[in-house]
Write a protein that holds these residues in place. Structure first.
Motif, short mmCIF file in Angstrom:
data_model
loop_
_atom_site.label_atom_id
_atom_site.label_comp_id
_atom_site.label_asym_id
_atom_site.label_seq_id
_atom_site.Cartn_x
_atom_site.Cartn_y
_atom_site.Cartn_z
N LEU A 1 0.83 -1.20 0.00
CA LEU A 1 0.00 0.00 0.00
C LEU A 1 0.86 1.26 0.00
CD1 LEU A 1 -2.80 -1.07 2.51
CD2 LEU A 1 -2.89 -1.05 0.01
N LEU A 2 1.96 1.24 0.76
CA LEU A 2 2.88 2.38 0.74
C LEU A 2 3.53 2.54 -0.63
CD1 LEU A 2 4.62 1.96 4.22
CD2 LEU A 2 3.22 3.91 3.51
N ALA A 3 3.98 1.42 -1.21
CA ALA A 3 4.62 1.49 -2.53
C ALA A 3 3.65 2.01 -3.58
CB ALA A 3 5.13 0.11 -2.93
N LYS A 4 2.38 1.68 -3.44
CA LYS A 4 1.38 2.11 -4.42
C LYS A 4 1.15 3.61 -4.38
CE LYS A 4 -3.30 1.10 -6.04
NZ LYS A 4 -4.53 0.28 -5.82
N GLN A 5 1.27 4.22 -3.19
CA GLN A 5 0.93 5.63 -3.08
C GLN A 5 2.10 6.57 -3.31
OE1 GLN A 5 1.51 7.94 -0.18
NE2 GLN A 5 3.14 6.60 0.56
N TRP A 6 3.35 6.03 -3.46
CA TRP A 6 4.47 6.92 -3.73
C TRP A 6 4.41 7.44 -5.16
CZ3 TRP A 6 5.59 8.03 0.77
CH2 TRP A 6 6.00 7.13 1.75
N PRO A 7 4.84 8.69 -5.39
CA PRO A 7 4.95 9.20 -6.76
C PRO A 7 6.24 8.71 -7.42
CG PRO A 7 5.57 10.92 -5.21
CD PRO A 7 5.15 9.73 -4.37
N TYR A 8 6.13 8.20 -8.63
CA TYR A 8 7.29 7.69 -9.39
C TYR A 8 7.54 8.63 -10.58
CZ TYR A 8 6.55 3.56 -6.54
OH TYR A 8 6.40 2.71 -5.48
N CYS A 9 8.35 9.65 -10.36
CA CYS A 9 8.55 10.65 -11.40
C CYS A 9 9.99 10.68 -11.90
CB CYS A 9 8.15 12.03 -10.89
SG CYS A 9 8.96 12.51 -9.36
N ARG A 10 10.80 9.72 -11.54
CA ARG A 10 12.20 9.69 -11.99
C ARG A 10 12.38 8.74 -13.16
NH1 ARG A 10 14.93 9.17 -5.98
NH2 ARG A 10 14.53 11.31 -5.28
N THR A 11 12.08 7.48 -12.92
CA THR A 11 12.26 6.45 -13.94
C THR A 11 11.35 5.29 -13.61
OG1 THR A 11 13.86 4.93 -14.95
CG2 THR A 11 14.19 5.43 -12.63
N ASN A 12 11.02 4.51 -14.62
CA ASN A 12 10.22 3.30 -14.39
C ASN A 12 11.04 2.05 -14.65
OD1 ASN A 12 10.44 3.58 -17.16
ND2 ASN A 12 8.35 2.86 -17.57
N ILE A 13 12.35 2.17 -14.63
CA ILE A 13 13.24 1.04 -14.90
C ILE A 13 13.70 0.42 -13.59
CG2 ILE A 13 15.45 0.33 -15.86
CD1 ILE A 13 15.07 2.37 -18.04
N ILE A 14 13.39 -0.86 -13.41
CA ILE A 14 13.80 -1.61 -12.22
C ILE A 14 15.04 -2.43 -12.60
CG2 ILE A 14 13.14 -3.40 -10.56
CD1 ILE A 14 10.25 -2.55 -10.97
N PRO A 15 16.16 -2.19 -11.94
CA PRO A 15 17.42 -2.83 -12.38
C PRO A 15 17.57 -4.26 -11.87
CG PRO A 15 17.84 -1.39 -10.53
CD PRO A 15 16.37 -1.24 -10.85
N GLN A 16 16.55 -5.08 -12.07
CA GLN A 16 16.61 -6.51 -11.75
C GLN A 16 15.43 -7.21 -12.39
OE1 GLN A 16 16.61 -6.41 -7.36
NE2 GLN A 16 14.62 -7.37 -7.47
N PRO A 17 15.36 -8.53 -12.32
CA PRO A 17 14.34 -9.24 -13.09
C PRO A 17 12.99 -9.43 -12.41
CG PRO A 17 16.08 -10.76 -12.40
CD PRO A 17 16.39 -9.43 -11.80
N TYR A 18 12.80 -8.94 -11.19
CA TYR A 18 11.49 -9.04 -10.54
C TYR A 18 11.30 -7.86 -9.60
CZ TYR A 18 14.15 -11.06 -6.65
OH TYR A 18 15.07 -11.29 -5.65
N CYS A 19 10.07 -7.67 -9.16
CA CYS A 19 9.70 -6.48 -8.39
C CYS A 19 9.88 -6.72 -6.89
CB CYS A 19 8.26 -6.09 -8.69
SG CYS A 19 7.96 -5.58 -10.38
N ALA A 20 11.11 -6.64 -6.42
CA ALA A 20 11.37 -6.68 -4.99
C ALA A 20 10.99 -5.35 -4.37
CB ALA A 20 12.83 -7.00 -4.71
#
Length: 315
Positions: free
Chosen positions: A164-183
């Motif tokens: 829930l916390l991760a969902k409400q943060w604003p992501y305005c820098r990049t949408n690239i996750i530097p690994q193969p899954y969403c940790a």
């Protein structure tokens, strides 16, 4: 030159999973051990479930907890490895924002659930060795089922705030996750705001859930070892300790890597990125692969049932 890694979104529709950054040219080769581990994990854990289901002598608390562990391992591997392999093989890097949060939830929820199952298995071994006459009276089938449900609910509830916390943060820098899954920390680190509350809550879960589980498991095994060393003969001590050896092996294979990964995300800034991510992924996949092997090899009843199964099929 425009930077495709940057954008002005606050609610991204997708994230981009990079796999192992810096090792893209070797993704196909890297996929071989991960695919092998996934096949072993799927086959091994389904085998454990089949053996326990078809062998009436294994219908007891220890093996019911083992089945819970096998199901948890199946969920963990299926939450990460299919997407990881699709990145390695087909360069399928996109993942929907909601799917990413769902993957994050399943990964961390079932890691906490697995920790709780190990604690339940330690409790089972403690009762079996330190109070064997009351074992069947204490760990009845309804009690085992309630323990399993409580462990699952604990994992679901303590991880929900992270998502829930991760969902409400604003992501305005990049949408690239530097690994193969969403940790969790890999996603939260992309937010363009102060996310210390997520980090602090994640650490509190690490130490209050897994940390307490480790403490209770350690206390249980101190009492178990005291009871074992109090037995009159060496053969009796070795035989009794043998009933715990598989559990001890899988505990070490689970807790040490997970604590290492969780702390490395927060304090391992000097660790090379590709090494960090590769090791984290190996450690993530290793316990579900090793657990059925350890129990299959070291547990006499399971080993015997497998031998009878293959011998019968071969005749």
């Amino acid at each position: 030159m425009s930077d495709s890694n940057k954008t002005d979104f606050t609610n991204p529709s997708t994230f981009i999973l990079q796999g192992i950054p810096g090792l893209e040219a070797a993704h196909v080769w890297i996929s071989i051990p991960f695919c092998t581990m996934y096949i072993i994990a799927i086959f091994g854990n389904f085998t454990i479930l089949f053996v326990v289901k078809t062998e009436p002598s294994l219908h007891g608390p220890m093996y019911y907890f083992l089945c819970m562990l096998a199901i948890t391992d199946l969920v963990l591997t299926t939450s990460t490895l299919p997407k990881t392999l699709s990145i390695f093989w087909f360069n399928s890097r996109e993942i929907n924002f909601s799917a990413c949060l769902t993957q994050m939830y399943f990964i961390h929820c079932f890691l906490e659930t697995e920790s709780g199952i190990f604690l339940a298995m330690a409790f089972d071994r403690y009762i079996a060795i330190c109070d064997p006459l009351r074992h069947s009276a204490i760990l009845t089938n309804p009690v085992v089922a309630k323990i399993g449900l409580a462990v699952l609910l604990r994992g679901c509830l303590v991880i929900l705030p992270l998502v829930l916390l991760a969902k409400q943060w604003p992501y305005c820098r990049t949408n690239i996750i530097p690994q193969p899954y969403c940790a969790h920390m890999a996603v939260v680190n992309l937010a363009c705001t102060d996310t210390r509350v997520s980090s602090y809550y994640g650490l509190s879960v690490l130490f209050s859930v897994k940390g307490l589980d480790m403490i209770f498991i350690t206390v249980s095994y101190i009492q178990i070892l005291r009871a074992i060393f109090g037995l009159p003969t060496k053969d009796a001590r070795l035989k009794t300790f043998g009933t715990c050896s598989s559990h001890l092996c899988v505990i070490l294979a689970f807790y040490i890597p997970n604590l290492f990964i969780s702390l490395m995300y927060r304090v391992g800034q000097n660790v090379p990125g590709h090494f960090h991510i590769l090791i984290a992924n190996v450690y993530q996949s290793m316990p579900p692969t090793l657990n059925p092997i350890i129990y299959g090899v070291r547990t006499k009843q399971i080993r015997g049932r497998l031998l009878r199964l293959f011998t019968h099929e071969g005749t």
